[in-house]
Design an enzyme around this catalytic site. Sequence first.
Site: not given
Ligand code: 4NP
Length: 159
Positions: A7, A13, A123
């Site tokens: 991800c 995720r 997300d």
């Molecule tokens: P992930 O969610 O891709 O599911 O781990 C996110 C975690 C952090 C960020 C964006 C999406 N961020 O912008 O820091």
Amino acid sequence: MKILFVCLGNICRSPIAEGVLRTLAKQHHLQWQIGSAGTESIHVGEQPHHYSQQVCKENSIDISHQRAAQFSKDDLDRYDLIYSMSSDVYDILKKTCGASFDENKIRLFLDEIYPSENRSVKDPWYGELDGYYEVYDEIRKGCEAIIANHSGEENNKSR
Ligand code: 4NP
């Protein structure tokens, strides 16, 4: 089989997917190696988001030992299947891998349940706990589909 989930941050995720598939594979006596990574470096070394840990824990899955890592092109050699949790991440992987991109190996996670519909796991980063429950349920279904669709591949390999 070696399977990697990717991800953006590797804290919301893909750590859930790693924990859920590792648990299901164990229950099915499959000797699979499961990992997860993010396309971004910002959270490298961090534990999964506390809401991701909570929804897993409520389903008897402990992901507290997992630590965020960044996807690297070397992962293409290390893993048999690489699942992108969303289409934006898939596009980033395509760019990152360049000529090495292999669409048989790098797949959209929800294609396992809804082939060719280009669906993404939402997300949950900007939302509250309820979003993480939704994400958990979708990821659980996708991981069950991976087991159903791919468990025979290891059996064939080991014969
Ligand atoms: P992930 O969610 O891709 O599911 O781990 C996110 C975690 C952090 C960020 C964006 C999406 N961020 O912008 O820091």
